[in-house]
Design a protein around this motif. Structure first.
Motif, PDB file in Angstrom:
ATOM      1  N   SER A 123      49.132 -10.955 -38.953  1.00 39.28           N
ATOM      2  CA  SER A 123      50.334 -11.537 -38.353  1.00 39.28           C
ATOM      3  C   SER A 123      51.305 -12.118 -39.376  1.00 39.28           C
ATOM      4  O   SER A 123      52.503 -12.225 -39.094  1.00 39.28           O
ATOM      5  CB  SER A 123      49.939 -12.661 -37.381  1.00 39.28           C
ATOM      6  OG  SER A 123      49.013 -12.220 -36.433  1.00 39.28           O
TER       7      SER A 123
ATOM      8  N   SER B  95      42.421 -19.467 -36.411  1.00 37.66           N
ATOM      9  CA  SER B  95      43.568 -18.566 -36.318  1.00 37.66           C
ATOM     10  C   SER B  95      44.784 -19.196 -35.664  1.00 37.66           C
ATOM     11  O   SER B  95      45.906 -18.753 -35.883  1.00 37.66           O
ATOM     12  CB  SER B  95      43.178 -17.306 -35.539  1.00 37.66           C
ATOM     13  OG  SER B  95      42.866 -17.624 -34.200  1.00 37.66           O
ATOM     14  N   SER B  96      44.603 -20.184 -34.814  1.00 40.81           N
ATOM     15  CA  SER B  96      45.728 -20.833 -34.130  1.00 40.81           C
ATOM     16  C   SER B  96      46.614 -19.824 -33.423  1.00 40.81           C
ATOM     17  O   SER B  96      47.845 -19.937 -33.421  1.00 40.81           O
ATOM     18  CB  SER B  96      46.564 -21.651 -35.135  1.00 40.81           C
ATOM     19  OG  SER B  96      45.772 -22.622 -35.759  1.00 40.81           O
ATOM     20  N   GLY B  97      46.006 -18.804 -32.845  1.00 39.46           N
ATOM     21  CA  GLY B  97      46.763 -17.810 -32.098  1.00 39.46           C
ATOM     22  C   GLY B  97      47.140 -16.584 -32.895  1.00 39.46           C
ATOM     23  O   GLY B  97      47.699 -15.635 -32.339  1.00 39.46           O
ATOM     24  N   TYR B  98      46.879 -16.556 -34.199  1.00 42.33           N
ATOM     25  CA  TYR B  98      47.181 -15.386 -35.010  1.00 42.33           C
ATOM     26  C   TYR B  98      46.076 -14.339 -34.866  1.00 42.33           C
ATOM     27  O   TYR B  98      44.949 -14.649 -34.476  1.00 42.33           O
ATOM     28  CB  TYR B  98      47.344 -15.783 -36.483  1.00 42.33           C
ATOM     29  CG  TYR B  98      48.460 -16.774 -36.716  1.00 42.33           C
ATOM     30  CD1 TYR B  98      49.788 -16.396 -36.545  1.00 42.33           C
ATOM     31  CD2 TYR B  98      48.178 -18.087 -37.086  1.00 42.33           C
ATOM     32  CE1 TYR B  98      50.821 -17.305 -36.749  1.00 42.33           C
ATOM     33  CE2 TYR B  98      49.205 -19.008 -37.293  1.00 42.33           C
ATOM     34  CZ  TYR B  98      50.525 -18.605 -37.115  1.00 42.33           C
ATOM     35  OH  TYR B  98      51.536 -19.509 -37.308  1.00 42.33           O
ATOM     36  N   ARG B  99      46.398 -13.095 -35.199  1.00 48.46           N
ATOM     37  CA  ARG B  99      45.392 -12.045 -35.124  1.00 48.46           C
ATOM     38  C   ARG B  99      44.217 -12.374 -36.027  1.00 48.46           C
ATOM     39  O   ARG B  99      44.399 -12.773 -37.184  1.00 48.46           O
ATOM     40  CB  ARG B  99      45.984 -10.694 -35.547  1.00 48.46           C
ATOM     41  CG  ARG B  99      46.921 -10.082 -34.521  1.00 48.46           C
ATOM     42  CD  ARG B  99      47.542  -8.803 -35.053  1.00 48.46           C
ATOM     43  NE  ARG B  99      48.465  -8.234 -34.091  1.00 48.46           N
ATOM     44  CZ  ARG B  99      49.506  -7.485 -34.408  1.00 48.46           C
ATOM     45  NH1 ARG B  99      49.760  -7.215 -35.675  1.00 48.46           N
ATOM     46  NH2 ARG B  99      50.291  -6.992 -33.465  1.00 48.46           N
ATOM     47  N   ASP B 100      43.015 -12.179 -35.498  1.00 45.02           N
ATOM     48  CA  ASP B 100      41.841 -12.449 -36.315  1.00 45.02           C
ATOM     49  C   ASP B 100      40.870 -11.285 -36.251  1.00 45.02           C
ATOM     50  O   ASP B 100      40.978 -10.395 -35.417  1.00 45.02           O
ATOM     51  CB  ASP B 100      41.166 -13.751 -35.884  1.00 45.02           C
ATOM     52  CG  ASP B 100      40.675 -13.694 -34.442  1.00 45.02           C
ATOM     53  OD1 ASP B 100      40.896 -12.669 -33.765  1.00 45.02           O
ATOM     54  OD2 ASP B 100      40.069 -14.675 -33.991  1.00 45.02           O
TER      55      ASP B 100
END
Length: 402
Positions: free
Chosen positions: A281, A314-319
């Motif tokens: 991301s 990730s706080s909502g990012y792609r992982d």
């Protein structure tokens, strides 16, 4: 024009899928289309935008008349003042939604159609079937560029020159094999030119030019080329009719040639499987600025194909999570590496691809990527003269080892 599929458009240009053609690319397309034409022509420019294709063609040949179609009123006002020779008719029309037809058969049809997908009418779907294209439809959704070409084809006579800019799906995806068959069989002097993924100002896309002359059906060889951002052709390869139907992508056929493989040996490819491929991301710097540790190209292990990621922050990012496969997207010295997440979860940068699929499919993907062939394939098809990178469309065309 129907809205782009699956996401909210940011503005009117985005809603219509509009990407203006850079001057160098417009000049290249116009020059290829004009090659061999020595008399005034009747031009039809579909989705004309601000008129870059018409202006480029005007510099190459005599325009007897031009019909410029555009749905965006902001552009139709510009087109009315376009400084090109001959009679100019500006038509505000939703080409795929209206019943508009040209008053005379054009000699030349140009288009950089909107990107994305739209809800196709039953009439348009039937037209695609009747003409033999069999354009893929998901529910009611059809690729907009493919639909533009189908509708234009319906009133093209033999001898009409065509110059389109299209997306990767039409060129490489198995579901478009019948579509490619029509193009290869019924366009003489067919040239397909692969463009740099960054040629459009607001997006990174896999785009190609299609240039040819409407002709009687026969088996023909095809010329595949690559052009740089300056509109200069830098590579060329000739492929057979049958090989062209399988794929019109230069990188795919060039890699097969370098690896001494025939097309028949690569009948199954990555995009035949239900596989999800995503890049990260954010860039490495952006993640560092956010205080997030992300897996990067420098984190691929030297002596192992397994990686353990830390706690997912990730706080909502792609992982990536256990079972996912990570491979470099960019990097001259690391494109032959790969890693499988054996434990943990964590984010990854935009220089890394994550490949996810169900276990049985992932096993085949891993077998191919981790083999000597998988490494050689990625190095062979990598783009760029200095900083090598692996385009998504090219990765999806990777042959599989079962």
């Amino acid at each position: 024009m129907g809205n782009l599929c699956y996401r909210q458009a940011k503005n009117e240009e985005d809603r219509l899928g509009q990407f203006s053609t850079p001057p160098a690319i417009a000049n290249l397309l116009a020059g290829l289309v004009a090659n061999g034409i020595n008399e005034p022509v009747s031009l039809l420019d579909l989705g004309a935008g601000g008129g870059p294709l018409a202006k480029a063609l005007d510099r190459c040949i005599d325009l007897g008349s031009s019909a410029l179609l555009e749905v965006d009123c902001a552009y139709t006002e510009q087109l009315a003042c376009l400084p090109i020779q001959g009679e100019v008719k500006v038509v505000r029309s939703d080409f795929l939604g209206d019943e508009w037809l040209p008053t005379q058969s054009p000699n030349v049809v140009l288009s950089n159609p909107p990107y994305g997908s739209f809800k196709a009418s039953q009439r348009l779907q039937k037209l695609s079937r009747d003409l033999g294209f069999q354009t893929p439809v998901k529910g009611e959704w059809m690729r907009t560029d493919a639909a533009f070409l189908v509708r234009a084809w319906s009133f093209m006579e033999l001898g009409t020159r065509i110059g389109f800019i299209v997306s990767e799906a039409m060129i490489t995806h198995p579901s478009f094999a019948k579509f490619r068959s029509v193009l290869v069989n019924k366009l003489s002097s067919l040239e397909v030119i692969k463009l740099e993924p960054t040629i459009f100002a607001r997006a990174e896309v896999s785009a190609y030019m299609i240039v040819g002359t409407r002709a009687v059906s026969r088996r023909r060889n095809v010329v595949l080329q690559r052009a740089d951002s300056a509109g200069q052709v830098t590579e060329e390869l000739h492929v057979s009719h049958s090989d062209a139907v399988l794929s019109l992508d230069l990188d795919y056929h060039a890699a097969l040639k370098r690896l001494s493989l025939s097309v028949s040996e690569t009948s199954s490819r990555l995009y035949d499987l239900n596989v999800s491929i995503n890049r990260g991301s954010r860039s490495r710097k952006q993640f560092l600025d956010l205080g997030i540790s992300a897996f990067h190209t420098t984190d691929f292990p030297e002596h192992s194909d397994e990686v353990v990621l830390g706690t997912n922050n990730s706080s909502g990012y792609r992982d990536a999570k256990s079972g996912d496969i990570l491979i470099p997207r960019v990097g001259t010295r690391c494109l032959d590496k790969q890693a499988r997440v054996s434990a943990g979860a964590g984010v990854f940068t935009d220089c890394v691809y994550r490949i996810s699929a169900e276990a049985s499919i992932q096993k085949v993907v891993w077998k191919t990527l981790s083999s000597a062939f998988g490494s050689e394939w990625r190095m062979a098809v990598a783009s760029g003269s200095c900083a090598k990178h692996l385009p998504l469309a090219t990765l999806r065309s990777m042959p599989l080892l079962f």
